[in-house]
Design an enzyme around this catalytic site. Structure first.
Site, PDB file in Angstrom:
ATOM      1  N   GLU A  96       0.882  -1.160   0.000  1.00 36.38           N
ATOM      2  CA  GLU A  96       0.000   0.000   0.000  1.00 36.38           C
ATOM      3  C   GLU A  96       0.922   1.213   0.000  1.00 36.38           C
ATOM      4  O   GLU A  96       1.811   1.304   0.849  1.00 36.38           O
ATOM      5  CB  GLU A  96      -0.871   0.003   1.266  1.00 36.38           C
ATOM      6  N   ARG A 106       4.977 -13.031   9.641  1.00 35.36           N
ATOM      7  CA  ARG A 106       5.759 -11.862   9.262  1.00 35.36           C
ATOM      8  C   ARG A 106       7.046 -11.803  10.063  1.00 35.36           C
ATOM      9  O   ARG A 106       7.209 -12.495  11.071  1.00 35.36           O
ATOM     10  CB  ARG A 106       4.941 -10.601   9.479  1.00 35.36           C
ATOM     11  N   LYS A 111       4.066   0.727  10.883  1.00 40.13           N
ATOM     12  CA  LYS A 111       4.178   2.039  10.240  1.00 40.13           C
ATOM     13  C   LYS A 111       3.785   3.152  11.203  1.00 40.13           C
ATOM     14  O   LYS A 111       4.354   4.226  11.192  1.00 40.13           O
ATOM     15  CB  LYS A 111       3.254   2.095   9.017  1.00 40.13           C
TER      16      LYS A 111
END
Length: 560
Positions: free
Chosen positions: A37, A262, A272
């Site tokens: 994204e 992950r 983020k």
RNA sequence: UGGGGUAUGGUGCAAUGGCAGCACACCAGCCUUUGGAGCUGUGGAUCUUGGUUCGAAUCCAGGUACCCCAGCCA
């Protein structure tokens, strides 16, 4: 028996699944996608996902599509698209084409209308609060919306008007009609489209007033692009039933989604949101501050793509929640840099040494090896003279046990130069040693004694008259705790106050005007990378990673 | 108290019914013109309780712990 190729070929549950799909004919080719994204910079955690997608396609003679997941205009910007591609290219990732979720908005809308016509989707007029309240809880089923059984014509009309911007944000959504009592909450009539008037989308501008949700867009885009394997992280496991439901209803190509754990790293935060706080609250100088786990920061710090690849390979792929040790990353960086980087001498905490019996005004050129790991790197000449700088750590007025370096009465080797013996020191009024005096043995030129005499230590140095002053930025872990998120105080409470130390040191003349990004090993200290802040007046070097330091460890252990 | 996942040395990953192995970390030694690099070696793990089997990390049953999910984020 087995050849090396078989041994070294990575194997994990995803690669096995892909191989199986090929073997049994579920797919006859492999195509993966990279779905960032464009709302932030890439960090080391993304690299794991990127490498999995890229390598699995490559290993199977397939292809990778870079597709930006730009379904939310409120968060996404073109600036990040460029930055992400730049970082991905630096990593060496190759893709056959770049696409955007927004490329498919028209087609996706047609597919949505198809679902509406099939009676599988409806426009819901409930407020966001009502939708939420009627979703039920983890243990209780939800309640059907009062608008759930609207007829097809009305739904189609309302959807068209939503698209045309006739209704305000939040007033209506399009929902899939699945099962409000489903034990998996993602299946309780998930939202497909929401109304967003502002801001304009970074690519489609103001054309659209409705935007698809991730669950609706992502899977259908995968289908449209003929993605065979949609590889993602564990939290999407709960979404897989939905991922499969849509193409099943639509009767279109069905990709396979496989989830893996992950990457997490000790002493690091990866989200983020948290990274953004570090930047916005000025705990670091920016997204490319070398202490950040972003790729931009790691590049600036001097990490190589090869080292990062190696790290990702060694971490492996599995479904276990895991936290990798940052020292493994550092080991990979050292291993790569040890083989490739040129050795140079630099003194980062200088202490002046005067060699009393060395002729005033004389300079000699000493031969120094550029890289003992690589004979092809050759040698260079390093100037030597009467006054030099050595590292403060390499001198003690009163040496602790096992200290082999310079102290009064002790003899050491100056690397590639001479043996010197400390005679006395000069102190300032605070009783600090400011100058060390020594004598040299002229017969030890180059560092070997004629009489077979041994010294226990070799130290580095730079000639005061020939040295260039340099700014040295010494980096340490940004957080003091292995898991910065642990505890109640939050990650900002355990920021390491000493994660950056700016020193002024001296570097040998070959380092006077380094090209930004060039990497060196400063002998006995660590690997350093010339920073873009360097000027012709003053070069600036970032510590990439220190060398292993057996003495520091010993000293620490003896409870200094 | 719903659903979906995961449990192997300190950490990460293997072993796909047949001697629990690799890397990093740790420790000891050798070597060394980087207390670097390199080399050698030591120690240390199958969540738990039963069961199946000649044989179980692996298969079966029960338990425990941890992670994810109730955005009109992705």
């Amino acid at each position: 028996m087995c050849d090396e190729e078989t041994i070294n070929k990575p194997s994990d549950f995803i690669r096995e699944a892909v191989a199986e799909d090929l073997k049994n004919g579920r797919f006859n080719y492999v195509r993966t996608r990279l779905p960032p994204e464009p709302n932030g910079y890439l960090h080391i955690g993304h690299v794991k996902a990127f490498m999995i997608d890229y390598l699995i396609a490559k290993e199977n003679g397939g292809e990778l599509i870079l597709r930006f997941d730009d379904t939310n205009p409120a968060k996404e910007e073109t600036e990040f698209v460029e930055a992400i591609m730049d970082d991905a290219r630096w990593l060496g990732i190759e893709w056959v084409k770049v696409t955007y979720a927004s490329d498919y908005f028209d087609e996706l809308y047609e597919w949505a209308k198809k679902l509406v016509m099939m009676g599988k989707a409806y426009v819901d007029d409930q407020t966001p609060e009502e939708v939420s309240a009627n979703r039920g809880t983890l243990t209780e089923p939800g309640k059907n919306s009062p608008f759930r059984d609207r007829d097809v014509e009305e739904n189609l009309d309302l959807l068209e008007r939503m698209k045309n911007g006739e209704f305000p944000d939040g007033s209506r959504i399009l929902r899939a009609k699945i099962d409000m009592a489903h034990p998996n909450i993602n299946m309780r009539d998930p939202a497909m489209y929401r109304i967003i008037h502002e801001p304009p989308h970074h690519r489609t501008g103001s054309k659209w007033k409705i935007y698809p949700m991730y669950d609706w867009a992502h899977g259908q885009n995968d289908s449209m692009e003929g993605i065979t394997h949609s590889l993602c992280s564990l939290e999407y496991e709960n979404h897989r039933p939905l991922y499969e439901w849509f193409p099943e209803q639509l009767g279109v190509f069905k990709p396979r989604q496989i989830e893996f754990a992950r990457l997490n790293l000790t002493y690091t935060v990866m989200s983020k949101r948290k990274l953004r706080r570090l930047v916005e609250e000025k705990h670091v100088s920016g997204w490319d501050d070398p202490r950040m786990p972003t790729l931009r920061a790691m590049r600036r710090r001097g990490y190589t793509a090869e080292a990062i690849h190696d790290f990702i390979r060694r971490v492996g792929v599995a479904k276990n929640y895991s936290v990798s040790d940052v020292s493994l990353l550092e080991a990979c960086v050292r291993e790569d840099l040890n083989k490739t980087s040129l050795r140079r001498m630099a003194v980062i905490k200088p202490l002046k040494v005067v060699i009393d019996n060395y002729p005033e005004g004389q300079t000699e050129e000493m031969d120094a090896v550029n890289n003992p790991e690589d004979p092809n790197a050759g040698t260079r000449k390093v100037p030597f003279s009467k006054v030099i700088y050595i590292e403060q750590d390499d001198f003690r007025e009163t040496p602790p046990p096992k200290y082999y370096r310079l102290f009064p009465g002790n003899e050491v080797r100056l690397r590639y130069a001479y043996f010197i013996k400390c005679t006395h020191v000069v102190k300032d009024d605070k009783d600090e040693v400011v100058e060390v005096h020594a004598t040299y043995d002229p017969t030890t030129r180059g560092g070997d004694s004629a009489d077979g005499r041994k010294v226990k230590s070799t130290i580095h140095w730079v000639s005061a008259a020939h040295a260039k002053e340099a700014e040295i930025r010494m980096y340490d872990r940004l957080f003091t705790k292995e898991d910065p998120e642990e505890g109640d105080e939050g990650f900002l409470a355990c920021i390491n106050p000493n994660s950056l130390q700016i020193l002024t040191g001296y570097v040998e003349s070959h380092l006077a005007a380094p090209e930004a990004g060039s990497r060196y090993q400063f002998e006995r200290l660590g690997y350093f990378c010339a920073d873009p802040d360097s000027t012709s007046e003053k070069p600036v070097f970032n510590l990439t990673v220190n060398l292993k330091d057996a003495w520091a460890k010993l000293e620490k252990k003896s409870g200094k």
